[in-house]
Design a protein around this motif. Structure first.
Motif, PDB file in Angstrom:
ATOM      1  N   PHE A 321      59.583  88.116  34.151  1.00 24.23           N
ATOM      2  CA  PHE A 321      60.332  88.261  33.510  1.00 24.23           C
ATOM      3  C   PHE A 321      61.203  86.987  33.394  1.00 24.23           C
ATOM      4  CE2 PHE A 321      65.000  88.748  32.535  1.00 24.23           C
ATOM      5  CZ  PHE A 321      64.851  89.395  31.431  1.00 24.23           C
ATOM      6  N   ALA A 322      61.636  86.381  34.653  1.00 23.41           N
ATOM      7  CA  ALA A 322      62.335  85.320  34.811  1.00 23.41           C
ATOM      8  C   ALA A 322      61.957  84.075  33.981  1.00 23.41           C
ATOM      9  CB  ALA A 322      62.428  85.115  35.887  1.00 23.41           C
ATOM     10  N   ALA A 339      73.000  83.077  29.844  1.00 21.01           N
ATOM     11  CA  ALA A 339      72.783  82.269  30.778  1.00 21.01           C
ATOM     12  C   ALA A 339      73.632  82.633  32.118  1.00 21.01           C
ATOM     13  CB  ALA A 339      73.561  80.829  30.619  1.00 21.01           C
ATOM     14  N   SER A 340      74.860  83.158  32.088  1.00 22.98           N
ATOM     15  CA  SER A 340      75.648  83.655  33.424  1.00 22.98           C
ATOM     16  C   SER A 340      74.746  84.960  33.827  1.00 22.98           C
ATOM     17  CB  SER A 340      77.153  84.047  32.638  1.00 22.98           C
ATOM     18  OG  SER A 340      77.080  85.261  31.864  1.00 22.98           O
ATOM     19  N   ALA A 346      69.664  84.521  39.620  1.00 27.19           N
ATOM     20  CA  ALA A 346      69.333  83.358  40.550  1.00 27.19           C
ATOM     21  C   ALA A 346      70.154  83.186  41.750  1.00 27.19           C
ATOM     22  CB  ALA A 346      69.182  82.196  39.712  1.00 27.19           C
ATOM     23  N   ALA A 347      71.366  83.319  41.686  1.00 24.41           N
ATOM     24  CA  ALA A 347      72.326  83.102  42.690  1.00 24.41           C
ATOM     25  C   ALA A 347      72.116  84.348  43.763  1.00 24.41           C
ATOM     26  CB  ALA A 347      73.686  83.146  42.253  1.00 24.41           C
ATOM     27  N   GLU A 348      71.865  85.441  43.417  1.00 28.41           N
ATOM     28  CA  GLU A 348      71.726  86.507  44.227  1.00 28.41           C
ATOM     29  C   GLU A 348      70.488  86.441  45.137  1.00 28.41           C
ATOM     30  OE1 GLU A 348      74.532  88.590  45.216  1.00 28.41           O
ATOM     31  OE2 GLU A 348      75.082  86.882  44.153  1.00 28.41           O
ATOM     32  N   ALA A 349      69.417  86.004  44.330  1.00 29.92           N
ATOM     33  CA  ALA A 349      68.163  86.038  45.195  1.00 29.92           C
ATOM     34  C   ALA A 349      68.397  84.990  46.298  1.00 29.92           C
ATOM     35  CB  ALA A 349      67.200  85.408  44.112  1.00 29.92           C
ATOM     36  N   TRP A 350      68.841  83.868  45.953  1.00 29.69           N
ATOM     37  CA  TRP A 350      69.029  82.787  46.801  1.00 29.69           C
ATOM     38  C   TRP A 350      70.129  82.975  47.906  1.00 29.69           C
ATOM     39  CZ3 TRP A 350      66.289  79.296  48.753  1.00 29.69           C
ATOM     40  CH2 TRP A 350      66.849  77.949  49.420  1.00 29.69           C
ATOM     41  N   ASN A 351      71.261  83.854  47.649  1.00 29.92           N
ATOM     42  CA  ASN A 351      72.146  84.462  48.639  1.00 29.92           C
ATOM     43  C   ASN A 351      71.419  85.181  49.869  1.00 29.92           C
ATOM     44  OD1 ASN A 351      74.332  83.355  47.287  1.00 29.92           O
ATOM     45  ND2 ASN A 351      74.758  85.263  46.420  1.00 29.92           N
ATOM     46  N   MET A 383      63.102  82.710  39.165  1.00 28.10           N
ATOM     47  CA  MET A 383      64.478  82.651  38.672  1.00 28.10           C
ATOM     48  C   MET A 383      65.158  81.284  38.642  1.00 28.10           C
ATOM     49  SD  MET A 383      66.453  84.216  36.630  1.00 28.10           S
ATOM     50  CE  MET A 383      65.940  86.068  36.560  1.00 28.10           C
ATOM     51  N   MET A 384      65.165  80.973  40.071  1.00 27.84           N
ATOM     52  CA  MET A 384      65.932  79.617  40.526  1.00 27.84           C
ATOM     53  C   MET A 384      65.492  78.569  39.516  1.00 27.84           C
ATOM     54  SD  MET A 384      66.458  79.808  44.483  1.00 27.84           S
ATOM     55  CE  MET A 384      67.407  78.475  44.386  1.00 27.84           C
ATOM     56  N   ASN A 385      64.190  78.303  39.204  1.00 27.00           N
ATOM     57  CA  ASN A 385      63.789  77.052  38.436  1.00 27.00           C
ATOM     58  C   ASN A 385      64.051  77.470  37.050  1.00 27.00           C
ATOM     59  OD1 ASN A 385      62.499  74.945  40.306  1.00 27.00           O
ATOM     60  ND2 ASN A 385      62.005  77.064  41.257  1.00 27.00           N
ATOM     61  N   GLY A 386      63.809  78.630  36.536  1.00 27.67           N
ATOM     62  CA  GLY A 386      63.965  78.941  35.174  1.00 27.67           C
ATOM     63  C   GLY A 386      65.305  78.852  34.526  1.00 27.67           C
ATOM     64  N   VAL A 387      66.319  79.148  35.400  1.00 27.67           N
ATOM     65  CA  VAL A 387      67.621  78.837  34.993  1.00 27.67           C
ATOM     66  C   VAL A 387      67.992  77.254  34.728  1.00 27.67           C
ATOM     67  CG1 VAL A 387      68.605  80.840  35.662  1.00 27.67           C
ATOM     68  CG2 VAL A 387      68.757  78.906  37.046  1.00 27.67           C
ATOM     69  N   TRP A 388      67.161  76.347  35.268  1.00 26.81           N
ATOM     70  CA  TRP A 388      67.313  75.022  34.937  1.00 26.81           C
ATOM     71  C   TRP A 388      66.826  74.618  33.690  1.00 26.81           C
ATOM     72  CZ3 TRP A 388      71.031  71.985  36.651  1.00 26.81           C
ATOM     73  CH2 TRP A 388      71.601  72.490  37.964  1.00 26.81           C
ATOM     74  N   LEU A 389      66.066  75.344  32.932  1.00 26.92           N
ATOM     75  CA  LEU A 389      65.623  75.099  31.542  1.00 26.92           C
ATOM     76  C   LEU A 389      66.893  74.863  30.676  1.00 26.92           C
ATOM     77  CD1 LEU A 389      62.522  77.585  30.955  1.00 26.92           C
ATOM     78  CD2 LEU A 389      62.502  74.968  31.570  1.00 26.92           C
ATOM     79  N   PHE A 390      67.871  75.583  31.168  1.00 29.31           N
ATOM     80  CA  PHE A 390      68.983  75.701  30.021  1.00 29.31           C
ATOM     81  C   PHE A 390      70.136  74.987  30.848  1.00 29.31           C
ATOM     82  CE2 PHE A 390      68.440  80.120  31.211  1.00 29.31           C
ATOM     83  CZ  PHE A 390      69.739  80.168  31.842  1.00 29.31           C
TER      84      PHE A 390
END
Length: 390
Positions: A321-322, A339-340, A346-351, A383-390
């Motif tokens: 999905f990500a 985006a938010s 992404a932030a919660e996964a990393w947290n 997800m962490m890498n996907g969000v850097w597409l935008f």
């Protein structure tokens, strides 16, 4: 609540990134990561105000994944071959389709980082697939497995221009098309060679794969096949009122599976690519409707994507999905809308990463140090890498 990165922690990240990139001392990497992970291990309440992980953290997440699971096991012609272990205990290689999805995760990371080590690993892992399973996967009864593998190959080709990757994608897609597409139920690809159900998990990624094959070869028949698949899904599996995509239809024409994050994601990915080829066919609006359904009806009140832990096959669905949701958001200009929400996930996964920097698929509590498998831990990395597409 997770506190945004301080200047000092950002410097520490940069230093660790340098260590991860230029040293082979795995024990040192883990010790340094443990120092940085103390606040990430907290199980305190979180909100949608979580900040997007910095780009160096996205690359770090991929490197932590490789530290845990990546294994080179010999030469392959003038190159090398590798695979991902199935779990942190290294009990064996990931099975076929999960391996393909883990390779797609490294492609995601390379897309936003251009890290040469990731590109090399992408090639070595592809060689491992060739070495382990051959060039044509006709012995695999699962048409979706073959399509996941073909999709991985054509995505890798986009960065390597390796004709072998393109041929491998083309030949395996063609094999599935020839044995799985028919006019029963008005079209669609059968899930397995038993021809019992026509599933989103083969049709949606096949539409994406066909569009990429069209782009790579210029052969319009692939674009036509992508549209045929897509139009069948819209007519049989897609709910225009809600934006949900059903998982499967049996030979009697009855829906037999509900929606999942990965079926939503690949449908969104297909909408994205088909819209660019057929801008008047409403695919963009359908993709947005599917995004809205996932956000509003599948997530919790804070917008956190659901746990999918029915069995091990489900645990990595969020990575898929990500991948396609983030690309859709970028390509169709929906940053203001999504985006938010995606950044929050992404932030919660990393947290909630563990002391080795691994993130399982339950993004609301700490990832255990004792055991995780390689498929569930693709979710946060994608997800962490996907969000850097935008």
């Amino acid at each position: 609540m997770k506190i945004p990165l301080s200047v000092n922690r950002s410097k520490a990240l940069a230093a660790l990134l340098f260590i991860l990139t230029f040293t082979s001392c795995a024990k040192k990497e883990v010790k340094e990561l443990e120092k940085m992970s103390a606040d990430g291990a907290s199980e305190s309440a979180v909100t949608a105000s979580s900040v997007q992980p910095v780009k160096s953290e996205a690359l770090l997440a991929m490197q932590c994944y490789n530290n845990a699971f990546y294994h080179e096991y010999g030469t392959y012609g003038p190159s090398f071959k590798a695979y991902y272990y199935s779990d942190i205990n290294h009990t064996g290689r990931m099975d076929f389709w999960k391996q393909a999805e883990a390779i797609e995760t490294i492609i995601d990371a390379y897309t936003i980082s251009n890290d040469p080590d990731l590109k090399n690993k992408m090639v070595y892992l592809y060689n491992g697939m060739r070495d382990g399973y051959g060039l044509l996967w006709s012995s695999n009864i699962y048409n979706d497995d073959v399509i996941w593998g073909a999709l991985m190959c054509i995505r890798a080709f986009q960065f390597t221009n390796d004709g072998g990757m393109k041929d491998m994608a083309k030949n395996n897609f063609d094999m599935v098309w020839n044995r799985a597409w028919d006019t029963n139920l008005g079209g669609g690809l059968w899930w397995t060679t038993a021809n019992n159900t026509k599933n989103a998990c083969v049709n949606a990624p096949a539409a994406i794969c066909a569009m990429y094959l069209y782009q790579a070869t210029g052969d319009v028949s692939y674009r036509d096949k992508a549209k045929m698949i897509m139009d069948w899904m819209v007519s049989k599996l897609y709910n225009a009122g809600t934006g949900a995509l059903a998982g499967a239809m049996n030979a009697a024409g009855n829906i037999t599976e509900g929606t999942r994050t990965y079926t939503q994601g690949t449908f969104i990915g297909a909408c994205n690519l088909l819209h660019n080829a057929y801008p008047s066919n409403n695919y963009k609006a359908m993709g947005a409707k599917a995004m809205d359904y996932t956000k509003n009806s599948m997530c919790n009140a804070q917008g956190l994507l659901p746990d999918e832990y029915d069995n091990e096959d489900c645990q990595g669905f969020k990575s898929i999905f990500a991948r396609w949701a983030c690309k859709f958001t970028h390509d169709q200009g929906y940053q203001g809308t999504y985006a938010s929400w995606l950044n929050y996930n992404a932030a919660e996964a990393w947290n909630y990463r563990n002391s080795s920097g691994l993130m399982w698929g339950q993004w609301w509590r700490r990832t255990p140090d004792s055991y995780v498998n390689a498929f569930e831990t693709t979710c946060g990395v994608a997800m962490m890498n996907g969000v850097w597409l935008f």
